[in-house]
Scaffold this active site. Structure first.
Site, PDB file in Angstrom:
ATOM      1  N   CYS A  10      50.466 -90.599 -51.432  1.00  0.00           N
ATOM      2  CA  CYS A  10      49.703 -91.743 -51.915  1.00  0.00           C
ATOM      3  C   CYS A  10      50.442 -92.489 -53.018  1.00  0.00           C
ATOM      4  O   CYS A  10      50.788 -91.896 -54.050  1.00  0.00           O
ATOM      5  CB  CYS A  10      48.348 -91.266 -52.442  1.00  0.00           C
ATOM      6  SG  CYS A  10      47.386 -92.558 -53.237  1.00  0.00           S
ATOM      7  N   THR A  57      39.095 -90.625 -53.498  1.00  0.00           N
ATOM      8  CA  THR A  57      40.463 -91.104 -53.688  1.00  0.00           C
ATOM      9  C   THR A  57      41.272 -90.199 -54.604  1.00  0.00           C
ATOM     10  O   THR A  57      40.732 -89.467 -55.439  1.00  0.00           O
ATOM     11  CB  THR A  57      40.458 -92.526 -54.270  1.00  0.00           C
ATOM     12  OG1 THR A  57      39.824 -92.504 -55.569  1.00  0.00           O
ATOM     13  CG2 THR A  57      39.707 -93.489 -53.363  1.00  0.00           C
ATOM     14  N   VAL A  58      42.581 -90.260 -54.433  1.00  0.00           N
ATOM     15  CA  VAL A  58      43.540 -89.738 -55.396  1.00  0.00           C
ATOM     16  C   VAL A  58      44.275 -90.945 -55.982  1.00  0.00           C
ATOM     17  O   VAL A  58      44.427 -91.957 -55.295  1.00  0.00           O
ATOM     18  CB  VAL A  58      44.543 -88.756 -54.738  1.00  0.00           C
ATOM     19  CG1 VAL A  58      43.862 -87.470 -54.368  1.00  0.00           C
ATOM     20  CG2 VAL A  58      45.247 -89.371 -53.539  1.00  0.00           C
ATOM     21  N   TYR A  83      49.176-103.554 -47.905  1.00  0.00           N
ATOM     22  CA  TYR A  83      47.960-103.137 -47.208  1.00  0.00           C
ATOM     23  C   TYR A  83      47.245-104.345 -46.597  1.00  0.00           C
ATOM     24  O   TYR A  83      46.674-104.256 -45.507  1.00  0.00           O
ATOM     25  CB  TYR A  83      47.021-102.402 -48.171  1.00  0.00           C
ATOM     26  CG  TYR A  83      47.480-101.011 -48.506  1.00  0.00           C
ATOM     27  CD1 TYR A  83      46.977 -99.907 -47.823  1.00  0.00           C
ATOM     28  CD2 TYR A  83      48.431-100.780 -49.500  1.00  0.00           C
ATOM     29  CE1 TYR A  83      47.397 -98.621 -48.122  1.00  0.00           C
ATOM     30  CE2 TYR A  83      48.863 -99.510 -49.808  1.00  0.00           C
ATOM     31  CZ  TYR A  83      48.342 -98.423 -49.117  1.00  0.00           C
ATOM     32  OH  TYR A  83      48.773 -97.152 -49.412  1.00  0.00           O
ATOM     33  N   TRP A 130      40.440 -86.074 -48.888  1.00  0.00           N
ATOM     34  CA  TRP A 130      41.745 -85.425 -48.989  1.00  0.00           C
ATOM     35  C   TRP A 130      41.530 -83.912 -48.975  1.00  0.00           C
ATOM     36  O   TRP A 130      40.523 -83.413 -49.478  1.00  0.00           O
ATOM     37  CB  TRP A 130      42.449 -85.833 -50.279  1.00  0.00           C
ATOM     38  CG  TRP A 130      42.891 -87.267 -50.307  1.00  0.00           C
ATOM     39  CD1 TRP A 130      42.165 -88.347 -50.693  1.00  0.00           C
ATOM     40  CD2 TRP A 130      44.181 -87.753 -49.925  1.00  0.00           C
ATOM     41  NE1 TRP A 130      42.918 -89.491 -50.576  1.00  0.00           N
ATOM     42  CE2 TRP A 130      44.166 -89.154 -50.105  1.00  0.00           C
ATOM     43  CE3 TRP A 130      45.348 -87.146 -49.453  1.00  0.00           C
ATOM     44  CZ2 TRP A 130      45.267 -89.962 -49.840  1.00  0.00           C
ATOM     45  CZ3 TRP A 130      46.447 -87.946 -49.185  1.00  0.00           C
ATOM     46  CH2 TRP A 130      46.405 -89.334 -49.374  1.00  0.00           C
TER      47      TRP A 130
END
Length: 356
Positions: A64, A131-132, A195, A97
């Site tokens: 990520c 999220t990370v 993105y 995740w």
């Protein structure tokens, strides 16, 4: 996890097909003096937690780019003794995740298998993305914050009592306005711009994102033809924020996200700039191209439905000699030293970046 279990991750698109990132995060912060900062430096959208060595664990993933910037910052500042690191694997489903790169498919400190559990431990039924990077409180296994834009800033400004001797100041006060200005432009049109190209749902939205991406990459190419780093004479957070996108560009974004005008290896100034950063401790030794490619090509089933991961491109040029020394100076100010060797157990699992 079998490939059949990978699900299309939720993506947000506007009515015209443009990709829109969910920017709602847990805006809690970890600060040196909670009482002093309450109601002043904090905007009031989250809680303040006290800096305390050993209390928190940075949950990240090498794949990520948003997590990558926090790992670089942590390493350059020497915060390994104060904030431990948990690493999720490169692939995940739409739900969470997963910590599947350590024995037993669990994070060795918290025992978590899915990062979602840390979010649910604090916010049952948490409705937003898992999220990370995320910082988790060790012991309670509750998420503290996933505010990726603030975490590196607070690592630099709030954790100074635990910085290594000879650590750099990555966010010098006299340069903060310019760092913020450059970083905001890079975030909007480059970090997030790739993105917007890759997940555009219409030709028109894609072309708009593509042209904005390359307008700003051309701006960076020109800027880096006049100075060694993005802001000032040494590496700052602005460089740390750009690096994860540039290093992923040729192996992922160029083809997978259709950003395919020019490879970074075919530029002049961006190429040399990326070579210099990649060869510095803290940058290349936190970069795992195998996990990066697995993440994008496997989890983005709507972009790459076969799940086939490319063997190329050849990235040997990253280790070649660069010419950034023509500007004079050095990566860090006088008195700043290189970070310590990579901590045992935190080594990149796939250290050979030049696989074909």
């Amino acid at each position: 996890m079998d490939k059949k279990d990978w699900k299309k991750p939720p993506q947000n698109a506007s009515a015209d097909g443009a990709f829109e990132r969910d920017t709602t995060y847990i805006e809690d912060r970890i600060v040196k003096d909670v009482d002093k900062q309450r109601g002043t430096q904090h905007d009031g959208n989250g809680e303040l937690w006290p800096v305390e060595a050993g209390r928190y664990r940075l949950m990240a993933a090498r794949a990520c780019p948003w997590a990558h910037r926090t790992m670089i910052t942590r390493r350059l500042l020497g915060l390994e003794d104060a904030i431990s690191l948990g690493l999720a694997g490169p692939t995940h489903d739409a739900d969470s995740w997963v910590f599947d790169v350590d024995p037993g498919d669990k994070d060795p400190v918290t025992g978590l298998h899915r990062l979602k559990d840390a979010y649910e431990n604090r916010f049952p039924g948490y409705p937003k993305g898992i999220t990370v990077p995320a910082i988790v409180e060790v012991g309670t296994n509750k998420v503290v914050t996933n505010w990726f834009r603030q975490i590196p800033v607070d690592f630099n400004n709030e954790w100074t009592d635990f910085h290594r001797e000879g650590a750099p100041d990555l966010y010098p006060e006299h340069l903060r306005a310019e760092i913020d200005e450059v970083s905001n432009r890079v975030y909007t049109y480059v970090n997030n711009g790739v993105y917007r190209c890759g997940f555009a749902a219409t030709q028109e939205a894609y072309e708009e994102a593509y042209h904005e991406l390359w307008e700003n990459l051309d701006w960076l190419e020109e800027r880096l033809g006049q100075q060694r780093y993005l802001v000032g004479n040494q590496i700052t957070l602005a460089d740390i924020y750009l690096y994860p996108t540039l290093v992923r560009f040729d192996p992922v974004y160029y083809g997978h996200f259709k950003a395919s005008r020019t490879k970074i290896s075919e530029t002049v100034n961006l190429r040399g700039y990326l070579q210099e950063l990649f060869q510095l401790p803290g940058f290349g030794d936190t970069t795992d191209f195998t996990e990066i490619k697995q993440h994008y090509y496997i989890t983005h089933a709507e972009v790459n439905p076969t799940g086939v991961v490319p063997l190329g491109p050849d990235l040997a040029w990253l280790a070649e000699k660069h010419d950034r020394g023509r500007f004079g100076g050095s990566p860090y100010a006088s008195g700043v030293t290189d970070p310590r060797p990579v901590r045992a157990g935190e080594e990149v699992k796939n250290p050979e970046p030049f696989q074909r």
